[in-house]
Write a protein that holds these residues in place. Sequence first.
Motif, PDB file in Angstrom:
ATOM      1  N   TYR A   8      46.472  40.844  27.924  1.00  0.00           N
ATOM      2  CA  TYR A   8      45.178  40.353  28.403  1.00  0.00           C
ATOM      3  C   TYR A   8      45.277  39.746  29.805  1.00  0.00           C
ATOM      4  O   TYR A   8      44.268  39.577  30.495  1.00  0.00           O
ATOM      5  N   LEU A   9      46.508  39.446  30.235  1.00  0.00           N
ATOM      6  CA  LEU A   9      46.725  38.938  31.585  1.00  0.00           C
ATOM      7  C   LEU A   9      47.222  40.031  32.533  1.00  0.00           C
ATOM      8  O   LEU A   9      47.325  39.810  33.734  1.00  0.00           O
ATOM      9  N   THR A  41      48.579  28.346  26.902  1.00  0.00           N
ATOM     10  CA  THR A  41      47.494  29.191  27.399  1.00  0.00           C
ATOM     11  C   THR A  41      47.931  30.643  27.496  1.00  0.00           C
ATOM     12  O   THR A  41      47.204  31.549  27.087  1.00  0.00           O
ATOM     13  N   GLU A  54      34.859  43.727  28.509  1.00  0.00           N
ATOM     14  CA  GLU A  54      34.950  42.742  29.588  1.00  0.00           C
ATOM     15  C   GLU A  54      33.629  42.644  30.351  1.00  0.00           C
ATOM     16  O   GLU A  54      33.201  41.549  30.725  1.00  0.00           O
ATOM     17  N   ASP A  69      43.408  27.211  31.817  1.00  0.00           N
ATOM     18  CA  ASP A  69      42.432  28.290  31.939  1.00  0.00           C
ATOM     19  C   ASP A  69      43.070  29.523  32.559  1.00  0.00           C
ATOM     20  O   ASP A  69      43.394  29.545  33.743  1.00  0.00           O
ATOM     21  N   SER A  70      43.233  30.565  31.752  1.00  0.00           N
ATOM     22  CA  SER A  70      43.871  31.791  32.242  1.00  0.00           C
ATOM     23  C   SER A  70      42.936  32.629  33.101  1.00  0.00           C
ATOM     24  O   SER A  70      43.372  33.588  33.743  1.00  0.00           O
ATOM     25  N   GLU A  71      41.655  32.304  33.130  1.00  0.00           N
ATOM     26  CA  GLU A  71      40.683  33.090  33.885  1.00  0.00           C
ATOM     27  C   GLU A  71      40.457  32.531  35.289  1.00  0.00           C
ATOM     28  O   GLU A  71      39.777  33.170  36.099  1.00  0.00           O
ATOM     29  N   ASP A  72      40.971  31.345  35.580  1.00  0.00           N
ATOM     30  CA  ASP A  72      40.664  30.677  36.837  1.00  0.00           C
ATOM     31  C   ASP A  72      41.866  30.696  37.775  1.00  0.00           C
ATOM     32  O   ASP A  72      43.015  30.786  37.346  1.00  0.00           O
ATOM     33  N   ALA A  90      31.263  39.322  30.619  1.00  0.00           N
ATOM     34  CA  ALA A  90      30.833  38.824  31.918  1.00  0.00           C
ATOM     35  C   ALA A  90      29.309  38.680  31.962  1.00  0.00           C
ATOM     36  O   ALA A  90      28.786  37.708  32.500  1.00  0.00           O
ATOM     37  N   LYS A 102      46.365  34.853  36.364  1.00  0.00           N
ATOM     38  CA  LYS A 102      46.687  36.268  36.175  1.00  0.00           C
ATOM     39  C   LYS A 102      47.574  36.814  37.296  1.00  0.00           C
ATOM     40  O   LYS A 102      48.563  37.502  37.010  1.00  0.00           O
ATOM     41  N   GLN A 126      37.027  36.433  20.113  1.00  0.00           N
ATOM     42  CA  GLN A 126      36.290  36.445  21.386  1.00  0.00           C
ATOM     43  C   GLN A 126      34.822  36.109  21.163  1.00  0.00           C
ATOM     44  O   GLN A 126      34.221  35.322  21.910  1.00  0.00           O
TER      45      GLN A 126
END
Length: 398
Positions: A240-241, A72, A388, A208-211, A392, A215, A303
Amino acid sequence: MEDLGVDVAQAQLAMEQEVDGMLQQLTDAMESGGLPALANEVQEIRQKVRDVTAQVAVTGPPNVGKTTLISTALRLSAETAALLQHAPKPAPCFQPGRPRVIFWELPAIGGASFCVNTYLRQVDVDKYTGFLILSCTEFSREMLGLASELRRIGKPFCLIRSKIDVRRRCYRKREFADEVLCALRRQPLPHLDLESAVVRLFYLDCRDSEDFDFKPCVQALQDASPSALLRHSLLVSLSYLSNKFQLKTSLKQLTPIWAIHSLVVDPVGLAGLPYQVNARFLVDQIYFYRLILGIDFQALKVQAKRLRLPTFVLSDELRAGLPCSLSEVDVVAELTKWTALKVPVANSKLKWVPLLRQLPGGEISGAAVIRLLDFMVTQYMIDVYRIESKIAAVLRGE
């Protein structure tokens, strides 16, 4: 490093001091050997920055998500992830073509014969920038013993409670932290107390890097890097992180180096400019900014595909001045504008002026290139925020 939550301002100051050292090297080279020596020195510095590679160790018991976390973080394909899972350990993994950060999946922790000191010696502890220690249940005495020893020797680490997605209601509750670290309370270790461990504890769904804390965990490791250039390498490699403000600051701190490189390494005369410059180098540098910020066409295409959108929905958000298909003509035209404006360098870079004045084009040449590169970093970062925001909005159904 005593605390993982290192002051970000302190980390930025360390990078500033690193760059100040580079300025002194370039100044000494110019004074001792003129432009040839300066050209050689700036090329060596460029190579030094490019060669710095962060090595991140990922460890824990079997089946806690080590391979998934690495896949991930690096955005690996399913095929590459499968190869990593079955590779002999320690197993290195990095993004193809961009090995500024290498994640190492280490042998699993545990077993009756496990010994922390032996384990760290076998995996060559000194080569790693930091450690990620995973568990999907409570942390065992072996894992906490490893964390305790890492803290004693000053090696940054994060304790990661993986597979958190199956217990969402417990996320970030102090009771849950106590449960995860109950082994520490039962058998206190000499170099790791509960308060320190909780500060270093992150909760991840490794897929999942967004949850959750994906980060924040990566950013904490970046901030705790033992050197400024290693931190820069992690910021760039995992952009991106990364915290966007920190990434932008780190990129801008190096722009005077690249400006001098463009003016003294293989410069050529170009129409409209009163000095020589290596426009090809500037094209490559500006494209590098676009690439690591994920706003090149290929990244936007990926993306958009993930969102099931046409690529233009995201690419239309780009507002930076230069076209997507960068050319030397585009860069020279932009540089000509900055030269004509005669805008001075930013106050934070006034220390570079004495050296810039010794360049063939004088201070104005260096100031123009620095301002161009700073401007592109700023504009591209604005594009990142715009994209971004668009993503969103799409996810909200707007």
